[in-house]
Design a protein around this motif. Sequence first.
Motif, PDB file in Angstrom:
ATOM      1  N   TRP A   1       0.868  -1.190   0.000  1.00 60.38           N
ATOM      2  CA  TRP A   1       0.000   0.000   0.000  1.00 60.38           C
ATOM      3  C   TRP A   1       0.899   1.232   0.000  1.00 60.38           C
ATOM      4  O   TRP A   1       1.709   1.424   0.911  1.00 60.38           O
ATOM      5  CB  TRP A   1      -0.870  -0.065   1.258  1.00 60.38           C
ATOM      6  N   PHE A   2       0.795   2.062  -1.050  1.00 62.17           N
ATOM      7  CA  PHE A   2       1.738   3.183  -1.159  1.00 62.17           C
ATOM      8  C   PHE A   2       1.035   4.455  -1.605  1.00 62.17           C
ATOM      9  O   PHE A   2      -0.161   4.443  -1.931  1.00 62.17           O
ATOM     10  CB  PHE A   2       2.910   2.833  -2.082  1.00 62.17           C
ATOM     11  N   GLN A   3       1.774   5.552  -1.606  1.00 65.05           N
ATOM     12  CA  GLN A   3       1.211   6.879  -1.848  1.00 65.05           C
ATOM     13  C   GLN A   3       1.949   7.567  -2.991  1.00 65.05           C
ATOM     14  O   GLN A   3       2.833   8.389  -2.770  1.00 65.05           O
ATOM     15  CB  GLN A   3       1.294   7.722  -0.569  1.00 65.05           C
ATOM     16  N   PRO A   4       1.584   7.228  -4.236  1.00 63.40           N
ATOM     17  CA  PRO A   4       2.241   7.852  -5.390  1.00 63.40           C
ATOM     18  C   PRO A   4       1.879   9.329  -5.486  1.00 63.40           C
ATOM     19  O   PRO A   4       1.044   9.828  -4.730  1.00 63.40           O
ATOM     20  CB  PRO A   4       1.681   7.059  -6.576  1.00 63.40           C
TER      21      PRO A   4
ATOM     22  N   GLY B   1      -1.632  11.817  -5.482  1.00 62.60           N
ATOM     23  CA  GLY B   1      -2.391  12.384  -4.369  1.00 62.60           C
ATOM     24  C   GLY B   1      -3.321  11.387  -3.722  1.00 62.60           C
ATOM     25  O   GLY B   1      -3.929  11.669  -2.685  1.00 62.60           O
ATOM     26  N   THR B   2      -3.464  10.209  -4.321  1.00 59.81           N
ATOM     27  CA  THR B   2      -4.293   9.162  -3.740  1.00 59.81           C
ATOM     28  C   THR B   2      -3.393   8.010  -3.287  1.00 59.81           C
ATOM     29  O   THR B   2      -2.170   8.104  -3.376  1.00 59.81           O
ATOM     30  CB  THR B   2      -5.320   8.639  -4.770  1.00 59.81           C
ATOM     31  N   THR B   3      -3.991   6.931  -2.811  1.00 59.68           N
ATOM     32  CA  THR B   3      -3.209   5.748  -2.465  1.00 59.68           C
ATOM     33  C   THR B   3      -3.296   4.732  -3.607  1.00 59.68           C
ATOM     34  O   THR B   3      -4.167   4.829  -4.471  1.00 59.68           O
ATOM     35  CB  THR B   3      -3.711   5.102  -1.167  1.00 59.68           C
ATOM     36  N   ALA B   4      -2.381   3.757  -3.598  1.00 53.74           N
ATOM     37  CA  ALA B   4      -2.340   2.760  -4.672  1.00 53.74           C
ATOM     38  C   ALA B   4      -2.047   1.391  -4.080  1.00 53.74           C
ATOM     39  O   ALA B   4      -1.427   1.271  -3.016  1.00 53.74           O
ATOM     40  CB  ALA B   4      -1.277   3.139  -5.704  1.00 53.74           C
TER      41      ALA B   4
ATOM     42  N   HIS C   1      -2.481   7.112   8.445  1.00 53.80           N
ATOM     43  CA  HIS C   1      -3.845   6.957   8.952  1.00 53.80           C
ATOM     44  C   HIS C   1      -4.800   7.953   8.294  1.00 53.80           C
ATOM     45  O   HIS C   1      -5.959   7.616   8.019  1.00 53.80           O
ATOM     46  CB  HIS C   1      -3.864   7.131  10.467  1.00 53.80           C
ATOM     47  N   ASN C   2      -4.337   9.166   8.022  1.00 55.04           N
ATOM     48  CA  ASN C   2      -5.214  10.138   7.379  1.00 55.04           C
ATOM     49  C   ASN C   2      -5.521   9.741   5.939  1.00 55.04           C
ATOM     50  O   ASN C   2      -6.658   9.881   5.475  1.00 55.04           O
ATOM     51  CB  ASN C   2      -4.592  11.539   7.415  1.00 55.04           C
ATOM     52  N   GLN C   3      -4.516   9.244   5.229  1.00 55.80           N
ATOM     53  CA  GLN C   3      -4.750   8.773   3.863  1.00 55.80           C
ATOM     54  C   GLN C   3      -5.722   7.597   3.857  1.00 55.80           C
ATOM     55  O   GLN C   3      -6.625   7.512   3.024  1.00 55.80           O
ATOM     56  CB  GLN C   3      -3.427   8.364   3.212  1.00 55.80           C
ATOM     57  N   LEU C   4      -5.529   6.695   4.811  1.00 54.95           N
ATOM     58  CA  LEU C   4      -6.415   5.539   4.933  1.00 54.95           C
ATOM     59  C   LEU C   4      -7.822   5.976   5.327  1.00 54.95           C
ATOM     60  O   LEU C   4      -8.825   5.455   4.820  1.00 54.95           O
ATOM     61  CB  LEU C   4      -5.839   4.572   5.972  1.00 54.95           C
ATOM     62  N   LEU C   5      -7.899   6.974   6.205  1.00 51.48           N
ATOM     63  CA  LEU C   5      -9.198   7.495   6.647  1.00 51.48           C
ATOM     64  C   LEU C   5      -9.990   8.067   5.476  1.00 51.48           C
ATOM     65  O   LEU C   5     -11.195   7.814   5.350  1.00 51.48           O
ATOM     66  CB  LEU C   5      -8.987   8.562   7.721  1.00 51.48           C
ATOM     67  N   MET C   6      -9.324   8.833   4.618  1.00 50.01           N
ATOM     68  CA  MET C   6     -10.031   9.410   3.472  1.00 50.01           C
ATOM     69  C   MET C   6     -10.567   8.312   2.553  1.00 50.01           C
ATOM     70  O   MET C   6     -11.680   8.414   2.034  1.00 50.01           O
ATOM     71  CB  MET C   6      -9.106  10.365   2.710  1.00 50.01           C
TER      72      MET C   6
END
Length: 728
Positions: A90-93, A96-99, A310-315
């Motif tokens: 699980w990464f953050q390219p 601006g979103t996760t991948a 956690h914030n990225q996952l929360l969104m």
Amino acid sequence: MKSLRTIALKEAQTRISPEVKSPSTKISDFFGVNVFDKRKMKDFLSKEVYQKLVASIESGELINHEDANHIATAMKGWAMAKGATHYTHWFQPLTGTTAEKHDSFFEPSSDGAIENFAGSALVQQEPDASSFPNGGIRNTFEARGYTAWDPSSPAFIMESKAGKTLCIPTVFVSYTGEALDYKAPLLKALAAMDKAAVDVCQYFDKSITKVNASLGIEQEYFLVDLALYNARPDLALTGRTLFGHMSAKGQQLEDHYFGSIPERVFTYMVDFENEALKLGIPLKTRHNEVAPSQFECAPIYEEINLAIDHNQLLMDLMEKVALRHNFKVLLHEKPYAGINGSGKHNNWSLITDTGKNLLSPGKTPKNNLMFLTFFVNTIKAVHEHADLLRASIASVSNDHRLGANEAPPAIISIFLGSQLAEVLDEIESSRSIIKKVKNEDSLWLGIPKIPQILLDNTDRNRTSPFAFTGNKFELRAVGSSANSSAPMTVLNTIVADQLIKFKTEVDKLIKKGEKKDVALLTILKKYIKESKDIRFEGNGYSDEWAEEAAKRGLSNIKTTPVALDAYVSEKSTELFTKLNIFNERELHARHEILLESYYKKLQIEARVMGEVTNSMIIPAAIAYQNSLIENAKGLKELGLSGDALATPLSIINKVSEHLNIVKTSIDAMLEQRKKVNAIEDSREKAISYDEKVKSYFDTIRYHTDKLEQIVDDSVWPLPKFRELLFIK
């Protein structure tokens, strides 16, 4: 035939919330159940491997191949016991979103099939990187990129109706080693901060061996019914309403802020909070925000890397859970014109491994000198690199917020509160303080106010981009849709750099024979004077402040393309490369990616505006105009004239006037867009989109909104603000 708006309104008004059951009446019973945390590591790992993994998490020690195999086997065992069949890095390219790319534990074997998860698969994967933003770091035909495990952020299980997946937080880099994500540079910045802060802490407390940067992220968002959202192509494709006259009732009565949470919204909140809590996201707060249909949630503070994950996952969670409730979450910074937009306040502080908050005033002069050291150095860092901090929060969507009397202005300033401002002024002006220190064996600053400072004694200046609020700094200018890694990478880098400079200057004075406390205070006094211009206690929305800021030499960069220049300035390049956060190639790549994102989003908005206007708004207005023409003809056939025809003819003329301006402006905008699209230089293209294409938006919107007020409500095709904001 019923219009899409009519159907959507009927659906929205007849919603029934799904039943939501919490796993337990006590959150502590299910908090983190889907996280491979230390407690579960202990259960699934040998004591020796567990200790090595903890050392890696806390100190960054390397994990060898054999231990990685043990950890992978333990993770697989835990995940499969929870029902997981697949795993993903699980990464953050830089989208601006996760991948994520899912792989099965299943592997064929000579005996049939087995479930396998090797240490090599845990530590590294090779997702196809060809279509992720890279800013020229690699050629299009070179698809290779690597994700690498980040042990400091625990693995977790993501649940869905179809199955469960083990998610492993990772960094994402090109095959040549350059960062292609937000996490890799953030980890480097945090490591630099840790070392620099520990070195300075040694002046005060030799037992401190680690400093963690801490973060609490307040997440604002809007909710809209899914049917109404789908009936608005502008919302669905751009995240904001490109058209829409403001509802007669908006936020002017201030009755929504902290009001009773609507039942349907409350049910949704409980649902996504339960999912978040199971994933170890420590959500603490929920409430209505200022604008109608706007809300906020906030967690307890965590170490920055984990807080941002956690914030990225929360969104992601908020959006997924919203669909179960027939809601759509709007994370755009300004989804509706005329009411407040959404931000993501980043509350930042520094915590030692001894439990000391370095930004919390103490009860003794010694502790207060320690507090002042980190407090003043942070102010100095922001003063030195204000333009870079401004660049870190720049985006096409955040430009709508900044300076709009609802968010901090584009001028970076710092609010301290009157008491601390007086303390710094007294240190700056007093000649007796250093003399007192020189003459006494024990340190006494001579400023009795400091020991009496109460936690959070400052009022919250909502117009300040960077405000001190008792024991932390609050960066209020971050947009609601942003990945906080960008501003936090910058903030921790500039403060780390400033602390390194501070230690160098203090050590020079000590080497010359000055007492340590005298040296510390001498440099702090110099920094207070040098950074005074960045401090501002007044109304950041006022015209007077813009004028005053200009006199002080503070930048007021209002648009993203110009703000982003700070990333590739000579000053920033030297800063980032010196601390090994970015190399020059990575900085230019990010600059290119951010510029491309800016003009591509405006390009999409312009295309949507043209399509919706030509295919929905203009036909609706013409249809209504035709009905008026028929009405006027009928009146004339009855022998009526003069005043009897005045009203329909007046409305016909008004509709024609607005239609002509809308059509002319749309055609001109589309022609201008074609010219701008031919520009090859990304910076020039972004600026041209801002100045030559976006400049048509307000005119088109003004006249379509006028048509919305005139055209028969029954034929207007788009759900109106009163429906979007108040049906829930």
